[in-house]
Design an enzyme around this catalytic site. Structure first.
Site, PDB file in Angstrom:
ATOM      1  N   LYS A 188       0.888  -1.187   0.000  1.00  0.00           N
ATOM      2  CA  LYS A 188       0.000   0.000   0.000  1.00  0.00           C
ATOM      3  C   LYS A 188       0.916   1.224   0.000  1.00  0.00           C
ATOM      4  O   LYS A 188       1.439   1.615   1.030  1.00  0.00           O
ATOM      5  CB  LYS A 188      -0.867  -0.023   1.259  1.00  0.00           C
ATOM      6  CG  LYS A 188      -2.209   0.687   1.144  1.00  0.00           C
ATOM      7  CD  LYS A 188      -2.169   2.154   0.783  1.00  0.00           C
ATOM      8  CE  LYS A 188      -1.896   3.069   1.956  1.00  0.00           C
ATOM      9  NZ  LYS A 188      -1.760   4.486   1.528  1.00  0.00           N
ATOM     10  N   GLY A 241       6.535   5.097   8.419  1.00  0.00           N
ATOM     11  CA  GLY A 241       5.677   6.272   8.416  1.00  0.00           C
ATOM     12  C   GLY A 241       5.717   6.942   9.767  1.00  0.00           C
ATOM     13  O   GLY A 241       6.696   6.823  10.505  1.00  0.00           O
ATOM     14  N   SER A 242       4.636   7.608  10.100  1.00  0.00           N
ATOM     15  CA  SER A 242       4.626   8.419  11.318  1.00  0.00           C
ATOM     16  C   SER A 242       4.400   7.558  12.565  1.00  0.00           C
ATOM     17  O   SER A 242       3.827   6.469  12.495  1.00  0.00           O
ATOM     18  CB  SER A 242       3.534   9.472  11.216  1.00  0.00           C
ATOM     19  OG  SER A 242       2.280   8.829  11.109  1.00  0.00           O
ATOM     20  N   THR A 243       4.818   8.099  13.692  1.00  0.00           N
ATOM     21  CA  THR A 243       4.652   7.403  14.965  1.00  0.00           C
ATOM     22  C   THR A 243       3.166   7.205  15.282  1.00  0.00           C
ATOM     23  O   THR A 243       2.763   6.143  15.761  1.00  0.00           O
ATOM     24  CB  THR A 243       5.374   8.202  16.064  1.00  0.00           C
ATOM     25  OG1 THR A 243       6.778   8.187  15.762  1.00  0.00           O
ATOM     26  CG2 THR A 243       5.157   7.593  17.443  1.00  0.00           C
ATOM     27  N   GLY A 246       1.855   4.385  13.202  1.00  0.00           N
ATOM     28  CA  GLY A 246       2.474   3.147  13.702  1.00  0.00           C
ATOM     29  C   GLY A 246       1.727   2.604  14.920  1.00  0.00           C
ATOM     30  O   GLY A 246       1.482   1.400  15.029  1.00  0.00           O
ATOM     31  N   GLU A 264       8.990   1.383  11.372  1.00  0.00           N
ATOM     32  CA  GLU A 264      10.080   2.364  11.195  1.00  0.00           C
ATOM     33  C   GLU A 264       9.409   3.730  11.213  1.00  0.00           C
ATOM     34  O   GLU A 264       8.688   4.061  10.277  1.00  0.00           O
ATOM     35  CB  GLU A 264      10.763   2.198   9.832  1.00  0.00           C
ATOM     36  CG  GLU A 264      11.134   0.791   9.463  1.00  0.00           C
ATOM     37  CD  GLU A 264      12.510   0.427   9.945  1.00  0.00           C
ATOM     38  OE1 GLU A 264      13.173   1.278  10.569  1.00  0.00           O
ATOM     39  OE2 GLU A 264      12.908  -0.716   9.704  1.00  0.00           O
ATOM     40  N   CYS A 298      13.195  10.843   7.618  1.00  0.00           N
ATOM     41  CA  CYS A 298      13.028  10.401   9.007  1.00  0.00           C
ATOM     42  C   CYS A 298      14.311  10.623   9.794  1.00  0.00           C
ATOM     43  O   CYS A 298      14.267  10.897  10.984  1.00  0.00           O
ATOM     44  CB  CYS A 298      12.626   8.937   9.029  1.00  0.00           C
ATOM     45  SG  CYS A 298      13.711   7.905   8.074  1.00  0.00           S
ATOM     46  N   GLU A 397       8.735  16.424  15.467  1.00  0.00           N
ATOM     47  CA  GLU A 397       9.237  16.264  14.109  1.00  0.00           C
ATOM     48  C   GLU A 397       8.480  17.206  13.175  1.00  0.00           C
ATOM     49  O   GLU A 397       7.252  17.219  13.165  1.00  0.00           O
ATOM     50  CB  GLU A 397       9.029  14.811  13.660  1.00  0.00           C
ATOM     51  CG  GLU A 397       9.611  14.527  12.297  1.00  0.00           C
ATOM     52  CD  GLU A 397       9.386  13.082  11.862  1.00  0.00           C
ATOM     53  OE1 GLU A 397       8.268  12.578  12.022  1.00  0.00           O
ATOM     54  OE2 GLU A 397      10.348  12.465  11.366  1.00  0.00           O
TER      55      GLU A 397
HETATM   56  P1  NAP Z   1       2.016   8.537   7.536  1.00  0.00           P
HETATM   57  O1  NAP Z   1       0.958   9.542   7.466  1.00  0.00           O
HETATM   58  O2  NAP Z   1       2.184   7.746   8.763  1.00  0.00           O
HETATM   59  O3  NAP Z   1       1.784   7.589   6.295  1.00  0.00           O
HETATM   60  C1  NAP Z   1       2.588   6.477   6.024  1.00  0.00           C
HETATM   61  C2  NAP Z   1       1.744   5.427   5.342  1.00  0.00           C
HETATM   62  O4  NAP Z   1       0.725   4.976   6.232  1.00  0.00           O
HETATM   63  C3  NAP Z   1       1.021   5.939   4.113  1.00  0.00           C
HETATM   64  O5  NAP Z   1       0.978   4.923   3.145  1.00  0.00           O
HETATM   65  C4  NAP Z   1      -0.355   6.234   4.657  1.00  0.00           C
HETATM   66  O6  NAP Z   1      -1.361   6.239   3.696  1.00  0.00           O
HETATM   67  C5  NAP Z   1      -0.528   5.081   5.614  1.00  0.00           C
HETATM   68  N1  NAP Z   1      -1.569   5.299   6.627  1.00  0.00           N
HETATM   69  C6  NAP Z   1      -2.092   6.474   7.071  1.00  0.00           C
HETATM   70  N2  NAP Z   1      -3.040   6.244   8.010  1.00  0.00           N
HETATM   71  C7  NAP Z   1      -3.107   4.900   8.167  1.00  0.00           C
HETATM   72  C8  NAP Z   1      -3.891   4.040   8.997  1.00  0.00           C
HETATM   73  N3  NAP Z   1      -4.796   4.511   9.866  1.00  0.00           N
HETATM   74  N4  NAP Z   1      -3.684   2.702   8.913  1.00  0.00           N
HETATM   75  C9  NAP Z   1      -2.778   2.206   8.071  1.00  0.00           C
HETATM   76  N5  NAP Z   1      -2.028   2.966   7.240  1.00  0.00           N
HETATM   77  C10 NAP Z   1      -2.187   4.294   7.293  1.00  0.00           C
HETATM   78  O7  NAP Z   1       3.435   9.158   7.260  1.00  0.00           O
HETATM   79  P2  NAP Z   1       3.826  10.119   6.077  1.00  0.00           P
HETATM   80  O8  NAP Z   1       3.330  11.466   6.359  1.00  0.00           O
HETATM   81  O9  NAP Z   1       3.430   9.510   4.799  1.00  0.00           O
HETATM   82  O10 NAP Z   1       5.440  10.035   6.167  1.00  0.00           O
HETATM   83  C11 NAP Z   1       6.135  10.804   7.064  1.00  0.00           C
HETATM   84  C12 NAP Z   1       6.486  10.032   8.320  1.00  0.00           C
HETATM   85  O11 NAP Z   1       7.189   8.841   8.008  1.00  0.00           O
HETATM   86  C13 NAP Z   1       7.415  10.812   9.206  1.00  0.00           C
HETATM   87  O12 NAP Z   1       7.003  10.726  10.546  1.00  0.00           O
HETATM   88  C14 NAP Z   1       8.745  10.125   9.027  1.00  0.00           C
HETATM   89  O13 NAP Z   1       9.638  10.295  10.061  1.00  0.00           O
HETATM   90  C15 NAP Z   1       8.366   8.727   8.805  1.00  0.00           C
HETATM   91  N6  NAP Z   1       9.421   8.000   8.103  1.00  0.00           N
HETATM   92  C16 NAP Z   1      10.179   7.088   8.804  1.00  0.00           C
HETATM   93  C17 NAP Z   1      11.210   6.396   8.189  1.00  0.00           C
HETATM   94  C18 NAP Z   1      12.031   5.377   8.931  1.00  0.00           C
HETATM   95  O14 NAP Z   1      12.632   4.534   8.324  1.00  0.00           O
HETATM   96  N7  NAP Z   1      12.070   5.403  10.241  1.00  0.00           N
HETATM   97  C19 NAP Z   1      11.469   6.625   6.837  1.00  0.00           C
HETATM   98  C20 NAP Z   1      10.702   7.561   6.152  1.00  0.00           C
HETATM   99  C21 NAP Z   1       9.669   8.236   6.804  1.00  0.00           C
HETATM  100  P3  NAP Z   1      -1.834   7.687   3.094  1.00  0.00           P
HETATM  101  O15 NAP Z   1      -0.682   8.222   2.364  1.00  0.00           O
HETATM  102  O16 NAP Z   1      -2.964   7.356   2.219  1.00  0.00           O
HETATM  103  O17 NAP Z   1      -2.208   8.545   4.258  1.00  0.00           O
END
Ligand code: NAP
Ligand code: MG
Length: 494
Positions: A188, A241-243, A246, A264, A298, A397
């Site tokens: 996804k 993705g975001s905490t 997660g 992650e 991240c 963040e």
């Molecule tokens: P996000 O909002 O958490 O989204 C990540 C993924 O999760 C997207 O595919 C999103 O879909 C999906 N998602 C959203 N709500 C969900 C739910 N309720 N259930 C299941 N999946 C869901 O994060 P983002 O804004 O895309 O990315 C930024 C974040 O990722 C930052 O916090 C960053 O630090 C973190 N990140 C971490 C790493 C690492 O390796 N530690 C690497 C890169 C990024 P949608 O796009 O459709 O909302």
């Protein structure tokens, strides 16, 4: 490298826009589609099929069937290796198209998409392909009257949910080890970056990944992502993705089938510069570590901790780098910075900056959206000076090019400040004192520590965090462990 003619690449790229389920490109069951908006200028650049829970069901069913009949899971590792290497070759051959789509949908500089992301994607797939026929199971030394086997078996159906900031790299970090072990996957992608993921998947099919083994369901996180994380027939859920999200995924697992979850998550990583460091290199690299990829990283070095005795010198150099990294159209030659991923993310970054200003934090450069292309989402390098380590801007963040600089006077104070957020992802220690480098790096509560560099490493190094940065590890042979179940078989011989 000669400059790529991105316009020419754009006019020839023809990526898929439907869902990939069971080897077929298909519409969502309810026929919904969604526009893909480029943050470069706000233009609608494509329309994609928008999957929902029923499409996730179809994809998981296809993945389960493919896993159960062994078309991939029962192949000799050397056979899976051949397919993964063929896929890596296709990724290399189509790198400009993949880089183009990624930049178009999420705004990072196209030359970096190509030179950094695509190199990493090809390497990742090749590395896990090369590795998979070289790992062996265990036969422990036990009582001679028995034979004991510790074997690893592919876990089954993997759900992979990835973000938009390194869309292809994050997808490859999940897909390559999961497929190498013999699992089937439902991917996804983030809603902002569907196009590059679909082209990556088409290349996988061309390389010979059998039908149903790799499925891609674009859809909203709250709909398709939630359905995948709640699905009772998904064995492993790997997420970047975001905490906040997660946490929701862990709850979904707990409320359903206790699928294994690997997270992650975000970070608030610190560069710590001591007076005995190569100050010029440290300051320049620290600046790059927060402004690179528009700060949407991240591991972004979003906090800079500087010893009081060199504080002004470091700030001057950081400001000099900031001046050279102004946002441009990401398809411009050697653009140092591109667009933020979306207008709503731009608003989020800007509102966090305005909140910091209203709380009395000193803004020394940047601090409001940049005009680059009408309709685009651009934000310049932004620096806050002498930030209280407990201030919101030093704790939360931002995921944008926003740096919080803080002074310290002793090693202990630097470590205490560095460890004072809820995150624990990256960190860097800048010093020429070997003992200090060891002492401080050991005291940091993080998953990744760089000494006299930032963001360096290769595929042998596990990647991930601690605390609210999560607990999964991508890359390295350890990544395979996420997708294997371990079985202990004790055979009584007499
Ligand atoms: P996000 O909002 O958490 O989204 C990540 C993924 O999760 C997207 O595919 C999103 O879909 C999906 N998602 C959203 N709500 C969900 C739910 N309720 N259930 C299941 N999946 C869901 O994060 P983002 O804004 O895309 O990315 C930024 C974040 O990722 C930052 O916090 C960053 O630090 C973190 N990140 C971490 C790493 C690492 O390796 N530690 C690497 C890169 C990024 P949608 O796009 O459709 O909302
Ligand atoms: Mg999102």
């Amino acid at each position: 490298m000669t400059a790529v003619d991105w316009q020419a690449v754009g006019s020839r790229v023809q990526g898929p826009t439907d869902l990939l389920i069971d080897g077929q490109w298909c519409e969502a069951i309810d026929g919904q589609r969604m526009d893909v908006v480029s943050p470069i200028d706000g233009a609608v650049v494509a329309s994609i099929a928008l999957g929902s829970g029923v499409d996730i069901d179809r994809a998981v069913l296809a993945a389960r069937r493919a896993f159960a009949d062994g078309r991939w899971s029962h192949l000799a590792p050397a056979k899976r290796k051949q397919v993964l290497i063929a896929w890596a070759d296709l990724i290399v051959a189509h790198a400009p198209e993949l880089a183009y789509l990624q930049t178009l949908e999420m705004g990072k500089p196209a030359h970096e998409s190509l030179a950094i992301d695509l190199r990493s994607v090809g390497n990742t797939v090749r590395w896990f392909g090369e590795a998979i026929d070289k790992v062996v199971d265990e036969i422990p030394h036990v009582d001679p009257g028995a034979l004991a086997l510790v074997t690893r078996e592919p876990a089954g159906v993997v759900g992979a949910i990835v973000p938009w900031n390194f869309p292809l790299t994050m997808a490859a970090w999940k897909l390559a080890p999961a497929l190498a072990t013999g699992c089937s996957v439902v991917l996804k992608p983030a809603e902002q970056s569907p196009l590059s993921a679909l082209l990556l998947a088409r290349l996988a099919i061309e390389a010979g990944i059998p039908d149903g083994v790799l499925n891609v369901v674009n859809g909203l996180g709250t709909v398709a992502g939630a359905a995948l994380s709640e699905h009772p027939d998904v064995d492993v859920l790997t997420f970047t993705g975001s905490t906040a999200v997660g946490g929701r995924i862990m709850q979904a697992s707990g409320a359903t089938n206790l699928k294994r979850v690997w997270l992650e998550l975000g970070g608030k990583s610190a560069n710590i510069i001591f007076p005995d460091a190569d100050i010029d290199r440290a300051a320049r690299t620290a600046a790059w570590s927060i402004f690179f990829n528009q700060g949407e990283m991240c591991t972004a070095g979003s906090r800079l901790l500087v010893h009081e005795s060199i504080y002004d010198e470091v700030i001057d150099r950081v400001m000099a780098v900031a001046a050279t990294m102004q946002p441009c159209n990401p398809f411009a030659d050697q653009a140092p910075m591109g667009a933020l991923v979306s207008a709503s993310h731009l608003d989020r970054v800007d509102s966090m900056v305005r909140q910091a200003v209203s709380e009395g934090t000193a803004l020394v450069v940047g601090g409001s959206p940049a005009e680059v292309e009408p309709g685009g989402s651009y934000y310049p390098p932004t620096v806050f000076d002498r930030v209280d380590p407990s201030a919101t801007i030093a704790q939360r963040e931002v995921f944008g090019p926003v740096l919080a600089v803080t002074a310290f006077t002793s090693d202990d104070e630097a470590v205490r400040i560095a460890n004072s957020t809820e995150y624990g992802l990256g960190s860097a220690v800048w010093t020429n004192d070997l003992s200090r480098a060891h002492r401080v790096s050991r005291a940091l509560k993080v998953g990744l520590c760089w000494v006299n560099c930032y963001e360096e490493g290769d595929m042998t190094m596990p990647f991930g965090g601690v605390k609210k940065s999560g607990f999964g590890r991508d890359k390295s042979l350890h990544a395979l462990e996420k997708f294997w179940d371990m079985k202990s078989t004790w055979i009584q011989l007499d």
